[in-house]
Design an enzyme around this catalytic site. Structure first.
Site, PDB file in Angstrom:
ATOM      1  N   SER A 100      12.498   4.448  -0.130  1.00 51.92           N
ATOM      2  CA  SER A 100      11.687   5.647  -0.268  1.00 51.92           C
ATOM      3  C   SER A 100      12.539   6.892  -0.481  1.00 51.92           C
ATOM      4  CB  SER A 100      10.824   5.827   0.983  1.00 51.92           C
ATOM      5  OG  SER A 100      10.140   7.057   0.954  1.00 51.92           O
ATOM      6  N   TYR A 146       7.679  10.156  -5.613  1.00 51.31           N
ATOM      7  CA  TYR A 146       6.385  10.713  -6.004  1.00 51.31           C
ATOM      8  C   TYR A 146       6.613  11.851  -7.000  1.00 51.31           C
ATOM      9  CZ  TYR A 146       4.767   8.422  -1.689  1.00 51.31           C
ATOM     10  OH  TYR A 146       4.488   7.515  -0.695  1.00 51.31           O
ATOM     11  N   THR A 189       5.235   6.133  -7.513  1.00 53.16           N
ATOM     12  CA  THR A 189       3.982   5.883  -6.810  1.00 53.16           C
ATOM     13  C   THR A 189       2.915   6.851  -7.279  1.00 53.16           C
ATOM     14  OG1 THR A 189       5.170   5.031  -4.886  1.00 53.16           O
ATOM     15  CG2 THR A 189       2.906   5.742  -4.537  1.00 53.16           C
ATOM     16  N   LYS A 226       3.716   2.098  -9.379  1.00 55.48           N
ATOM     17  CA  LYS A 226       3.176   1.519  -8.145  1.00 55.48           C
ATOM     18  C   LYS A 226       1.862   2.189  -7.759  1.00 55.48           C
ATOM     19  CE  LYS A 226       4.576   0.517  -3.353  1.00 55.48           C
ATOM     20  NZ  LYS A 226       3.484   1.140  -2.612  1.00 55.48           N
ATOM     21  N   HIS A 265      -1.382   1.009  -1.287  1.00 54.47           N
ATOM     22  CA  HIS A 265      -0.599   1.819  -0.350  1.00 54.47           C
ATOM     23  C   HIS A 265      -0.720   1.281   1.079  1.00 54.47           C
ATOM     24  CE1 HIS A 265       1.616   5.706  -0.976  1.00 54.47           C
ATOM     25  NE2 HIS A 265       1.714   5.630   0.347  1.00 54.47           N
TER      26      HIS A 265
END
Length: 362
Positions: free
Chosen positions: A109, A137, A163, A235, A259
């Site tokens: 992440s 993101y 994402t 994703k 998620h």
């Protein structure tokens, strides 16, 4: 307790709950709303019944898969989870070392506790390691988001996991009851420097306090894919039309995910979404799936229904909380062993032999 007390991923979940503070457990284990999707993800895999074949030739067999230009030792990977430092002092370093030791792919992440470059340096020369991917993101603008992508490339990451299913946070009741607030110092190791674009003035009260003015659209995804220094994996796909659009825009792969049930409750579990997405995008485009994978039989079912690989999120971090890198490595090994057993008992020598006919249709 040692890893010998855990014989499956459910055991690690129970041990992690014993060790973690209630608010940290609420963040890790909880989901959105009534947590229907959180429960449905695991239940949907369990509900699929296998129809194995017998007396098939199984030697020589293996678990290797070919994906995104690399040979993987097995089709199991670790999904991105924020702030591993919240759960164990080894943080993402423990996760990365464990993944490398077990030949597992690892997506890290952008909201992590450890800079990507430090993590890559730990394992870049490790023989047999799986790929390292950076997850991120939309950062409010194309310039800022590409800066994050460039940061990942400079660190030595091999792909970007972008994402797309969380333009805003979900309503997570369990977190709110526990009073959980994610510590900034544990989640900003890969933050893009500088401020986010300011919000404009609104004549009427805007949706989600105006935050959605900066939410990305397909146009932004197209621009990111075109300019990215690394392959982009999209994703957060549940609808077949979205998957086809991501494929047509040049995404390197799609990732079927809700998620982990943490954003929008009562959405389709990933086991139910996967077959239609595979049918829509055709056989060649790589598809990853996560959400409720807890057993090697779940991994087998995912591949039989069209996934190229299956990833776990919470279980790896739960194992990290229990025993650091050793726990994560053991959890991956448990899942690998269960997958190999299921593969053999279904009459398949390799993952390439898995097919939908192994799933019973009621």
């Amino acid at each position: 307790m040692t890893q010998l007390h855990a014989v499956n991923l459910h055991d690690y979940a129970a041990l992690a709950q014993e060790r973690l503070a209630p608010e940290a457990w609420a963040y890790l284990a909880g989901g959105a709303g009534d947590e229907a999707t959180l429960a449905d993800n695991a239940a949907a895999w369990a509900a699929l019944k296998l129809l194995p074949r017998v007396l098939r030739p199984l030697h020589p067999g293996h678990t290797q898969v070919e994906l995104l230009g690399r040979t993987w030792a097995h089709p199991i990977g670790l999904a991105p989870v924020a702030a591993h430092g919240l759960f164990h002092p080894e943080a993402e370093a423990g996760t990365v070392l464990a993944a490398a030791a077990q030949g597992a792919a690892c997506a890290l992440s952008s909201q992590g506790s450890t800079p990507w470059a430090e993590l890559v340096a730990l394992v870049k020369d490790e023989p047999g390691r799986g790929p390292l991917w950076a997850q991120g993101y939309w950062q409010g603008s194309l310039t800022r988001t590409l800066a994050l992508f460039e940061q990942a490339a400079k660190a030595g990451m091999e792909a970007i996991v972008f994402t797309v299913d969380a333009p805003v946070h979900g309503a997570r009741d369990r977190e709110r009851r526990a009073g959980f607030v994610l510590p900034a110092e544990l989640s900003k190791a890969n933050a893009v420097l500088g401020s986010h674009p300011p919000l404009p003035a609104f004549e009427a009260p805007p949706l989600c306090a105006g935050l959605l003015v900066h939410a990305p659209t397909w146009a932004e995804l197209q621009a990111l894919i075109a300019a990215s220094p690394l392959p982009v994996i999209v994703k957060g796909l549940l609808h077949p039309d979205d998957a086809m659009q991501a494929r047509d825009l040049g995404a390197a792969a799609g990732w079927v995910s809700n998620h982990g049930g943490r954003t929008l409750d009562t959405v389709l579990p990933t086991a139910a979404a996967l077959p239609a997405i595979r049918a829509a995008v055709g056989p060649a485009w790589p598809l990853i799936v996560d959400g409720g994978i807890r057993r090697g039989t779940d991994v087998l079912k995912a591949l039989a229904l069209g996934a190229s690989a299956a990833f776990i999120g919470r279980p790896a971090v739960q194992a990290l909380a229990v025993e650091g890198a050793r726990g994560v490595a053991h959890a991956i090994r448990l899942l690998r062993d269960e997958f190999e057993i299921a593969l053999a008992l279904c009459g398949c020598a390799t993952p390439a032999q898995l097919h939908p006919g192994l799933i019973h249709k009621a």
